[in-house]
Design an enzyme around this catalytic site. Structure first.
Site, PDB file in Angstrom:
ATOM      1  N   ARG A 182      28.389 -25.752 -42.186  1.00  0.00           N
ATOM      2  CA  ARG A 182      27.278 -25.133 -41.471  1.00  0.00           C
ATOM      3  C   ARG A 182      26.086 -26.078 -41.292  1.00  0.00           C
ATOM      4  O   ARG A 182      24.918 -25.646 -41.317  1.00  0.00           O
ATOM      5  CB  ARG A 182      26.828 -23.843 -42.184  1.00  0.00           C
ATOM      6  CG  ARG A 182      27.879 -22.747 -42.229  1.00  0.00           C
ATOM      7  CD  ARG A 182      28.254 -22.245 -40.835  1.00  0.00           C
ATOM      8  NE  ARG A 182      29.283 -21.236 -40.898  1.00  0.00           N
ATOM      9  CZ  ARG A 182      30.590 -21.492 -40.836  1.00  0.00           C
ATOM     10  NH1 ARG A 182      31.006 -22.741 -40.685  1.00  0.00           N
ATOM     11  NH2 ARG A 182      31.479 -20.526 -40.897  1.00  0.00           N
ATOM     12  N   SER A 231      25.178 -13.970 -39.642  1.00  0.00           N
ATOM     13  CA  SER A 231      25.194 -14.239 -41.081  1.00  0.00           C
ATOM     14  C   SER A 231      23.839 -14.781 -41.517  1.00  0.00           C
ATOM     15  O   SER A 231      23.346 -15.768 -40.976  1.00  0.00           O
ATOM     16  CB  SER A 231      26.287 -15.255 -41.421  1.00  0.00           C
ATOM     17  OG  SER A 231      27.561 -14.728 -41.161  1.00  0.00           O
ATOM     18  N   GLU A 301      21.144 -19.329 -43.649  1.00  0.00           N
ATOM     19  CA  GLU A 301      21.885 -19.809 -42.488  1.00  0.00           C
ATOM     20  C   GLU A 301      21.080 -19.565 -41.221  1.00  0.00           C
ATOM     21  O   GLU A 301      21.104 -20.361 -40.293  1.00  0.00           O
ATOM     22  CB  GLU A 301      23.257 -19.125 -42.387  1.00  0.00           C
ATOM     23  CG  GLU A 301      24.107 -19.647 -41.257  1.00  0.00           C
ATOM     24  CD  GLU A 301      25.560 -19.215 -41.341  1.00  0.00           C
ATOM     25  OE1 GLU A 301      26.164 -18.977 -40.294  1.00  0.00           O
ATOM     26  OE2 GLU A 301      26.107 -19.125 -42.468  1.00  0.00           O
TER      27      GLU A 301
END
Length: 319
Positions: A182, A231, A301
């Site tokens: 990520r 998320s 995130e």
């Protein structure tokens, strides 16, 4: 903000006169982010194409902040707004996806991930089904190595085209992007404009089945019809963020009109008129409770940008 967006544009005068894109002073970021919260951009600029973006970057003095955003699906804007210019790439100038070989696709940074998946399906190119379930655009996927269903962006990227703060073009290889979970190591000052991807030949029926599986999973376990940013936290090593949040008793927890979803507790949702302060306070409260419960340090995130309103700051729990 120290001055209005109109004042900033007036200060720059004729420097921006040759632009073909749209300049919007004091533009509400809550209108373009999926969480529907936060203060305004001092000036929102939507360039017509890459040449227009390069002209803009060369015209704006480097001391004036310039920040790029995508479709706003993974973005939390603070209530004090964003100083300087916010760049939002136009679908017309940066939103095309085209097949350039039997296994390669070129896509602009404003192309929805789902469109790339659909383009791959039509061409019989496998490996892009995971994009069907990611509610964002390619620019964000490139920056954060977006992934789902066991596949990540880095597995498909060949090279990325970008402009630096001076408006000069660069082409970065997959290795130069420095991908990790990520994240990427590419300079934050670069604005991605397009990318070349590579998949593999696959039967269209098999691709279609994979995409339908992605869609069914997403609709079953995620609050797709809510105002959400996707998320909220990255999965910690050896676990899942939602499991740690659930273990800490934070499923459904609310701060004002901000709530951790009952359906998928790693999704933060705006249940009505949540402010940026509500949302970020909720996130930091979750991080604290999870740390107290299991010792796990959750990392955001969702990207958070902008300034706090004076007296309404949110102190990061761990940072």
């Amino acid at each position: 903000m120290t001055q209005s967006g109109s004042d900033l544009l007036a200060k720059l005068g004729d420097r921006l006169s040759g632009l073909r894109g749209r300049l919007m002073p004091d533009a509400g970021m809550d209108k373009i982010t999926w969480l529907r919260a936060g203060g305004p951009a001092q000036v929102l600029f939507t360039p017509a194409d890459e040449e227009d973006l390069a002209t803009f970057l060369r015209a704006v003095p480097e001391e004036i902040p310039v920040m790029v955003v995508g479709v706003g699906s993974n973005l939390l804007v603070r209530d004090g707004g964003v100083d300087g210019f916010v760049v939002r790439l136009s679908p017309k100038g940066f939103g095309a996806a085209k097949v350039v070989s039997d296994v390669r696709i070129e896509a602009g940074a404003a192309t929805p991930d789902k469109r790339v998946a659909a383009t791959a399906l039509d061409a019989g190119i496998g490996g892009f089904h995971f994009y069907h379930g990611i509610p964002g655009a390619i620019g964000g996927a490139l920056r954060m190595n977006a992934g789902a269903n066991g596949v990540e962006t880095r597995e498909r990227v060949v090279e990325v085209r970008a402009l630096d703060r001076q408006g000069d073009a660069h082409v970065l290889s997959n290795s130069e992007m420095g991908y990790a979970y990520r994240s990427s190591m590419a300079s934050k000052s670069l604005i991605f404009t397009s990318a070349l991807f590579e998949g593999y030949r696959e039967d269209k029926d098999a691709i279609q089945a994979s995409m339908e599986g992605v869609q069914q999973h997403r609709e079953t376990v995620q609050p797709v019809r809510e105002k959400t940013g996707g998320s909220t936290f990255k999965n910690p090593e050896g676990s899942s963020a939602w499991k740690e949040i659930d273990k800490a008793g934070m499923r459904g927890f609310k701060v004002g009109a901000a709530q951790m979803s009952e359906m998928h507790c790693n999704f933060m949702i705006n249940t009505g008129e949540a402010t940026g302060h509500d949302l970020e306070t909720l996130g930091e409260t979750v991080r604290r409770r999870v740390r107290e419960t299991s010792g796990v340090s959750l990392q955001w995130e969702i990207k958070r940008i902008g300034k706090f309103v004076a007296g309404r700051e949110v102190t990061p729990f761990l940072d």
